[in-house]
Design an enzyme around this catalytic site. Structure first.
Site, PDB file in Angstrom:
ATOM      1  N   GLU A  48       0.858  -1.200   0.000  1.00 49.52           N
ATOM      2  CA  GLU A  48       0.000   0.000   0.000  1.00 49.52           C
ATOM      3  C   GLU A  48       0.893   1.249   0.000  1.00 49.52           C
ATOM      4  OE1 GLU A  48      -1.658   0.588   3.925  1.00 49.52           O
ATOM      5  OE2 GLU A  48      -3.417   1.650   3.165  1.00 49.52           O
ATOM      6  N   ASN A 108      -7.240   6.124  -1.605  1.00 52.04           N
ATOM      7  CA  ASN A 108      -6.116   5.222  -1.335  1.00 52.04           C
ATOM      8  C   ASN A 108      -6.303   4.063  -2.316  1.00 52.04           C
ATOM      9  OD1 ASN A 108      -4.215   3.465  -0.316  1.00 52.04           O
ATOM     10  ND2 ASN A 108      -4.746   3.825   1.839  1.00 52.04           N
ATOM     11  N   LYS A 124      -9.503   1.720  -1.887  1.00 59.09           N
ATOM     12  CA  LYS A 124      -9.695   1.143  -0.550  1.00 59.09           C
ATOM     13  C   LYS A 124     -11.086   1.462   0.006  1.00 59.09           C
ATOM     14  CE  LYS A 124      -7.144   1.065   3.877  1.00 59.09           C
ATOM     15  NZ  LYS A 124      -5.889   1.545   4.502  1.00 59.09           N
ATOM     16  N   GLU A 143      -6.454   8.678   7.680  1.00 58.05           N
ATOM     17  CA  GLU A 143      -6.957   8.207   6.376  1.00 58.05           C
ATOM     18  C   GLU A 143      -8.348   8.748   6.062  1.00 58.05           C
ATOM     19  OE1 GLU A 143      -6.073   4.319   4.734  1.00 58.05           O
ATOM     20  OE2 GLU A 143      -5.166   3.815   6.646  1.00 58.05           O
ATOM     21  N   CYS A 169      -4.808  -3.090   2.725  1.00 58.21           N
ATOM     22  CA  CYS A 169      -4.556  -3.065   4.163  1.00 58.21           C
ATOM     23  C   CYS A 169      -5.770  -3.400   5.026  1.00 58.21           C
ATOM     24  CB  CYS A 169      -3.939  -1.740   4.570  1.00 58.21           C
ATOM     25  SG  CYS A 169      -3.202  -1.879   6.219  1.00 58.21           S
ATOM     26  N   ASN A 194       0.219  -1.291   5.375  1.00 60.55           N
ATOM     27  CA  ASN A 194       1.080  -0.569   6.321  1.00 60.55           C
ATOM     28  C   ASN A 194       0.402  -0.745   7.672  1.00 60.55           C
ATOM     29  OD1 ASN A 194       3.094   1.827   5.024  1.00 60.55           O
ATOM     30  ND2 ASN A 194       1.485   1.115   3.657  1.00 60.55           N
TER      31      ASN A 194
END
Ligand code: CDV
Length: 313
Positions: A48, A108, A124, A143, A169, A194
């Site tokens: 990621e 993301n 994501k 995020e 993730c 991550n």
């Protein structure tokens, strides 16, 4: 003759925020060369946000500084050297990056490329963290401030005699993510991550971070009869210590290859794609045994008062 594929995972160590994009790309290129040195590899999986530091770990107020972390055309000039290498070697590559659309929507994102041809894009869905800075915690995860929830669903693509999906993730912790892919026939899912060792507010889980990583991906693989390829960015990046543990997991739930460090490292495996079909035919036969008519609470908006609180003493 069974359908086989050779996959490699490039685990990354920390990318310091002061490292230039060029320096980081050179590092990725060297690792891509290592991952494809056997001339047999079909697919290389990076983590990621592989082109930059994991910038949601700190607050960035200046919009110019923030936007430097995103790609505003796909493929972007910053990706070009890796995509050229992918083309030259004839090897597909997937990696995560921050995406900024023409309408200034921020995601993301992860894409699968063969050369500069984008085969698949995933944004994501499960965004952890907060949309504002949290006081008194060891590190931020912003995020929800820096990205929107992905709006592409869970797409899949046919590639080399198989069907592939991508997750990013936190998506790997949610069973629905894998099931959305497996119901569409995906046999292989690539997941970059991550993952900090420390989770603010549930410090009791810190000693279990590696376990939860493997638990989620092994369960996803087994319960959906899929190959799961996990690629970490590990080590201490800008003060945040993250797990490694990159691994390749078979549809029987077993880890067949795993990184031993939390820094730059390449692992690989020859995978038998028919294993997925065997498990799906005999154990997880979705057509014969699933009971979606009894799963309504999973797909419908949550009614008032749900989820029901657990009894507390
Ligand atoms: N990048 C992530 O999504 N990280 C989350 C952490 C913040 C819990 C993860 O699921 O690993």
């Amino acid at each position: 003759m069974s359908r086989r594929m050779r996959v490699s995972v490039v685990q990354l160590g920390p990318i310091p925020k002061d490292d230039s994009r060029e320096k980081t790309m050179l590092r990725l290129l060297n690792l891509f060369e290592d991952a494809t040195a056997d001339d047999r590899t079909d697919l290389v999986v990076f983590p990621e946000l592989a082109l930059t530091s994991f910038f949601p770990h700190w607050e960035i107020r200046d919009s110019e500084e923030l936007h430097a972390y995103y790609e505003s055309e796909i493929p972007s000039p910053g990706m070009a050297p890796l995509l050229e290498a992918s083309k030259r070697k004839g090897v597909a590559v997937t990696f995560g990056y921050g995406e900024r659309t023409a309408e200034n929507r921020l995601f993301n994102t992860a894409s699968l490329f063969k050369g500069e041809k984008e085969l698949l894009r995933f944004r994501k869905v499960h965004l952890p963290g907060y949309n504002e800075v949290q006081p008194d915690i060891r590190h931020q995860n912003l995020e929800k401030m820096y990205f929107r929830v992905g709006d592409l669903g869970f797409p899949v693509v046919d590639f080399k005699n198989t069907r592939i999906g991508l997750l990013i993730c936190n998506d790997r912790r949610w069973p629905e993510s894998y099931r959305m892919l497996s119901l569409q026939g995906a046999e292989l899912v690539c997941i970059g991550y991550n993952s900090p060792i420390h989770t603010p507010s549930i410090a009791e889980a810190d000693i279990l971070t590696d376990f939860h990583n493997e638990l989620s991906m092994q369960a996803g693989a087994y319960q959906n009869s899929m190959w799961v390829i996990g690629a970490a960015k590990g080590g201490v990046e800008e003060g945040v210590d993250q797990i490694g543990g990159s691994c390749i997991i078979a549809p029987n739930g077993k880890i067949v290859a795993q990184a031993v460090s939390n820094s730059d490292e390449v692992i690989g495996a020859d995978i038998d794609l028919d294993m997925s079909a065997r498990f799906r035919k005999h154990m997880f036969n979705f057509t014969l045994h699933r009971r979606p008519e009894l799963y309504r609470a999973i797909t419908e908006p949550m009614p008032e008062g749900w989820p029901r609180p657990a009894l507390s003493s």
